[in-house]
Structures are given as structure tokens and as C-alpha cells.
Scaffold this motif. Structure first.
Motif, mmCIF file in Angstrom:
data_model
loop_
_atom_site.group_PDB
_atom_site.id
_atom_site.type_symbol
_atom_site.label_atom_id
_atom_site.label_comp_id
_atom_site.label_asym_id
_atom_site.label_seq_id
_atom_site.Cartn_x
_atom_site.Cartn_y
_atom_site.Cartn_z
ATOM 1 N N LEU A 191 42.938 21.626 45.950
ATOM 2 C CA LEU A 191 44.311 21.552 45.456
ATOM 3 C C LEU A 191 45.119 22.684 46.081
ATOM 4 O O LEU A 191 44.719 23.859 46.013
ATOM 5 C CB LEU A 191 44.335 21.680 43.934
ATOM 6 N N ASP A 192 46.240 22.355 46.661
ATOM 7 C CA ASP A 192 47.122 23.348 47.275
ATOM 8 C C ASP A 192 47.822 24.154 46.174
ATOM 9 O O ASP A 192 48.627 23.616 45.416
ATOM 10 C CB ASP A 192 48.148 22.637 48.153
ATOM 11 N N ILE A 193 47.499 25.456 46.067
ATOM 12 C CA ILE A 193 48.136 26.308 45.058
ATOM 13 C C ILE A 193 48.882 27.472 45.718
ATOM 14 O O ILE A 193 49.127 28.499 45.077
ATOM 15 C CB ILE A 193 47.114 26.843 44.039
ATOM 16 N N ASN A 194 49.215 27.318 46.970
ATOM 17 C CA ASN A 194 49.803 28.421 47.732
ATOM 18 C C ASN A 194 51.021 29.028 47.041
ATOM 19 O O ASN A 194 51.194 30.253 47.037
ATOM 20 C CB ASN A 194 50.182 27.932 49.136
ATOM 21 N N GLN A 195 51.847 28.187 46.414
ATOM 22 C CA GLN A 195 53.083 28.710 45.829
ATOM 23 C C GLN A 195 52.855 29.505 44.540
ATOM 24 O O GLN A 195 53.761 30.218 44.081
ATOM 25 C CB GLN A 195 54.066 27.569 45.563
ATOM 26 N N VAL A 196 51.644 29.424 43.966
ATOM 27 C CA VAL A 196 51.377 30.156 42.718
ATOM 28 C C VAL A 196 50.161 31.061 42.822
ATOM 29 O O VAL A 196 49.710 31.612 41.818
ATOM 30 C CB VAL A 196 51.196 29.179 41.529
ATOM 31 N N VAL A 197 49.616 31.255 44.023
ATOM 32 C CA VAL A 197 48.378 32.029 44.143
ATOM 33 C C VAL A 197 48.574 33.481 43.718
ATOM 34 O O VAL A 197 47.672 34.097 43.121
ATOM 35 C CB VAL A 197 47.800 31.930 45.571
ATOM 36 N N GLU A 198 49.747 34.064 43.974
ATOM 37 C CA GLU A 198 49.995 35.437 43.536
ATOM 38 C C GLU A 198 50.050 35.514 42.020
ATOM 39 O O GLU A 198 49.552 36.485 41.416
ATOM 40 C CB GLU A 198 51.291 35.961 44.153
ATOM 41 N N LEU A 199 50.627 34.516 41.389
ATOM 42 C CA LEU A 199 50.679 34.459 39.925
ATOM 43 C C LEU A 199 49.270 34.332 39.358
ATOM 44 O O LEU A 199 48.923 34.989 38.368
ATOM 45 C CB LEU A 199 51.548 33.281 39.487
ATOM 46 N N LYS A 200 48.452 33.504 39.982
ATOM 47 C CA LYS A 200 47.064 33.357 39.541
ATOM 48 C C LYS A 200 46.321 34.681 39.655
ATOM 49 O O LYS A 200 45.553 35.052 38.749
ATOM 50 C CB LYS A 200 46.360 32.278 40.361
ATOM 51 N N THR A 201 46.541 35.397 40.729
ATOM 52 C CA THR A 201 45.886 36.686 40.921
ATOM 53 C C THR A 201 46.261 37.664 39.821
ATOM 54 O O THR A 201 45.407 38.393 39.288
ATOM 55 C CB THR A 201 46.253 37.276 42.292
ATOM 56 N N LEU A 202 47.525 37.684 39.432
ATOM 57 C CA LEU A 202 47.965 38.539 38.330
ATOM 58 C C LEU A 202 47.287 38.142 37.020
ATOM 59 O O LEU A 202 46.896 39.004 36.223
ATOM 60 C CB LEU A 202 49.482 38.458 38.172
ATOM 61 N N ALA A 203 47.142 36.832 36.810
ATOM 62 C CA ALA A 203 46.491 36.355 35.589
ATOM 63 C C ALA A 203 45.026 36.768 35.557
ATOM 64 O O ALA A 203 44.509 37.176 34.510
ATOM 65 C CB ALA A 203 46.626 34.841 35.488
ATOM 66 N N ILE A 204 44.350 36.699 36.686
ATOM 67 C CA ILE A 204 42.951 37.131 36.738
ATOM 68 C C ILE A 204 42.845 38.618 36.415
ATOM 69 O O ILE A 204 41.924 39.061 35.701
ATOM 70 C CB ILE A 204 42.341 36.833 38.127
ATOM 71 N N GLN A 205 43.805 39.403 36.895
ATOM 72 C CA GLN A 205 43.791 40.842 36.642
ATOM 73 C C GLN A 205 43.975 41.177 35.165
ATOM 74 O O GLN A 205 43.634 42.289 34.732
ATOM 75 C CB GLN A 205 44.863 41.536 37.483
ATOM 76 N N ALA A 206 44.495 40.226 34.393
ATOM 77 C CA ALA A 206 44.634 40.450 32.950
ATOM 78 C C ALA A 206 43.271 40.570 32.280
ATOM 79 O O ALA A 206 43.155 41.153 31.187
ATOM 80 C CB ALA A 206 45.434 39.313 32.308
ATOM 81 N N TYR A 207 42.235 40.068 32.923
ATOM 82 C CA TYR A 207 40.873 40.165 32.375
ATOM 83 C C TYR A 207 40.257 41.496 32.802
ATOM 84 O O TYR A 207 39.279 41.549 33.556
ATOM 85 C CB TYR A 207 40.034 38.981 32.850
ATOM 86 N N ARG A 208 40.814 42.567 32.265
ATOM 87 C CA ARG A 208 40.370 43.908 32.668
ATOM 88 C C ARG A 208 38.922 44.180 32.265
ATOM 89 O O ARG A 208 38.220 44.931 32.940
ATOM 90 C CB ARG A 208 41.310 44.958 32.068
#
Length: 244
Positions: A191-208
Motif C-alpha cells: 500500500l502506497d503510504i508515502n504521503q503519511v509516512v512521516e505522520l506514521k513515524t511520529l505515531a510510532i515514536q509515541a510508543y516510548r
């Protein structure tokens, strides 16, 4: 799964191919939904699709010897991380359900398995999802396979036939990846998620608790390695649909 050894050759699709609302995303542990489906969730919400997330386990085995975060506090921490991560992806807390099953025991937790199936049936009946994202049925982690089995059992009790899309997590680790039966025919795609990949990365970082040394008093505590995290920071996500 051999398709993950060279995923770049898999067909690339857009969110329009799967934008059927409502959608249920099932996560074995708090963070699997964001790692495996974070891009899809963000894109679906951008199209105003109704998305619900069901987190199966309480996640308390990630740091079982921590005194700073005993089980009850770790459970609360991981739930708060999920709420923060999913808010970034467009999911309100009212659309997140925490089943609270024992981490590490989803596939063997017999004493409350019936209650878990009933809870899954209740959620499925309420949501009536057109699409369900499930962990890959052959994922090396037993909790992932157990989550798939719980939802599959619940679906067999109901007259629902949603589209089932499965996502890999631990198959990305070549040391854990297992082969699948020759009789299983799959459609594997990106699935092409290029336009939201930075947002996804931020969400992953929420799992400190899973990505940093936030919990530093358990020498055997779990932490996602940079190598594993790199698999979920790509401009696409891999999904699997079993044929037949």
C-alpha cells in the motif's frame, strides 16, 4: 514469508483499493496497529472512513521485572501510548477498545477464552466492519496467531463476511520468519503510504516504552531494534490476502 525478502517487486496499490468503511484494525499488542497499519489508518481517516481499533493484550510482558512500572502501571502506560499514537493518525480514544487479555497468553488463555470470543462477537456486531485488518495468521509470535484465531472464531459465529487483510510484523525478522504451507495461496501487495509516512513515524515514536530507554530498570526488557523499526518507516506497507 519469502515475499518479504524482496518486497520491492510486490504490486503497489493506493488507498482507494481498500477504502470500504467501517474498518476494524486488530492489534495483538499496543503498537502493532501503528507498526503494521499506521499508514493505512491515517489514509483511511483522511477519507473520513470510520476506523475502530481493538487491542487484544495488555502488553505487560514487555518489561516484566520493572519496579518502576509494575504490571498495572505498565498496562496504563501502554494504553496511553496507544491513545497518543492513534490520535496522531486520526483515531479518537472512543474508537479504541482494549480487551486486556494477558500478554503472551492469547493463544493459551483458556479460562477466559469464551469471554474473549463473546467480546469479539459483540464488537463485530456493533461495528459490522466491511474490512478487518488482522495480524498475519502465520506470524511467528503466538499472540499474533492467537489474535487471528479469536477474530476468525468470532466471525464463524456471525453472518459477517468482511474483507480480511493481514499484516506482517515479526516475519520481517529473518531469524523468526517461517515458511507457510504450500497449499496456502496468497495475494501479497504493498500500500502506497508515502504521503503519511512521516505522520506514521511520529505515531510510532509515541510508543516510548517500546522504542527508547524510558523503562531502564529491567535488563531483559523489550525494545524494538533500529533494524526492525526500519521495516515500518518505508513509504509503503505490506499486506496479505489469503485466496479461497
Amino acid at each position: 514469508m519469502k515475499q518479504l525478502t524482496n518486497p520491492d517487486i510486490l504490486p503497489l496499490r493506493t488507498i482507494d483499493n481498500i477504502a470500504q468503511s467501517p474498518v476494524l484494525v486488530v492489534a495483538p499488542h499496543p503498537d502493532d496497529e501503528t507498526l503494521g497499519c499506521g499508514g493505512a489508518i491515517a489514509l483511511l481517516r483522511s477519507l473520513n472512513c470510520h476506523v475502530r481499533v481493538m487491542v487484544m493484550s495488555d502488553g505487560t510482558l514487555s518489561h516484566p521485572r520493572s519496579r518502576k512500572y509494575p504490571a498495572d502501571q505498565l498496562k496504563a502506560l501502554r494504553e496511553s501510548e496507544t491513545i497518543e499514537a492513534l490520535s496522531l493518525l486520526g483515531i479518537e480514544s472512543k474508537n479504541i477498545d482494549f480487551l486486556g487479555l494477558p500478554d503472551g497468553s492469547i493463544s493459551t488463555y483458556d479460562s477466559h477464552k469464551t469471554n474473549a470470543i463473546i467480546a469479539c462477537c459483540r464488537q463485530l456486531t456493533e461495528i459490522v466492519p466491511q474490512t478487518i485488518f488482522l495480524p498475519w495468521r502465520y506470524d511467528p509470535h503466538p499472540d499474533h496467531r492467537g489474535s487471528w484465531n479469536l477474530i476468525n472464531t468470532a466471525l464463524s459465529c456471525l453472518s459477517l463476511e468482511p474483507r480480511i487483510i493481514e499484516y506482517p510484523i515479526w516475519d520481517w525478522d529473518p531469524e523468526q520468519c517461517k515458511s507457510i504451507p504450500d497449499s496456502v495461496q496468497i495475494d501479497c501487495w504493498r500500500l502506497d503510504i508515502n504521503q503519511v509516512v512521516e505522520l506514521k513515524t511520529l505515531a510510532i515514536q509515541a510508543y516510548r516504552s517500546q522504542t527508547t530507554d524510558l523503562i531502564d530498570d529491567d535488563p531483559e526488557g523489550f525494545r524494538l531494534s533500529p533494524q526492525m523499526l526500519a521495516n515500518f518507516a518505508l513509504p509503503w506497507e505490506v499486506y496479505i490476502e489469503v485466496k479461497g
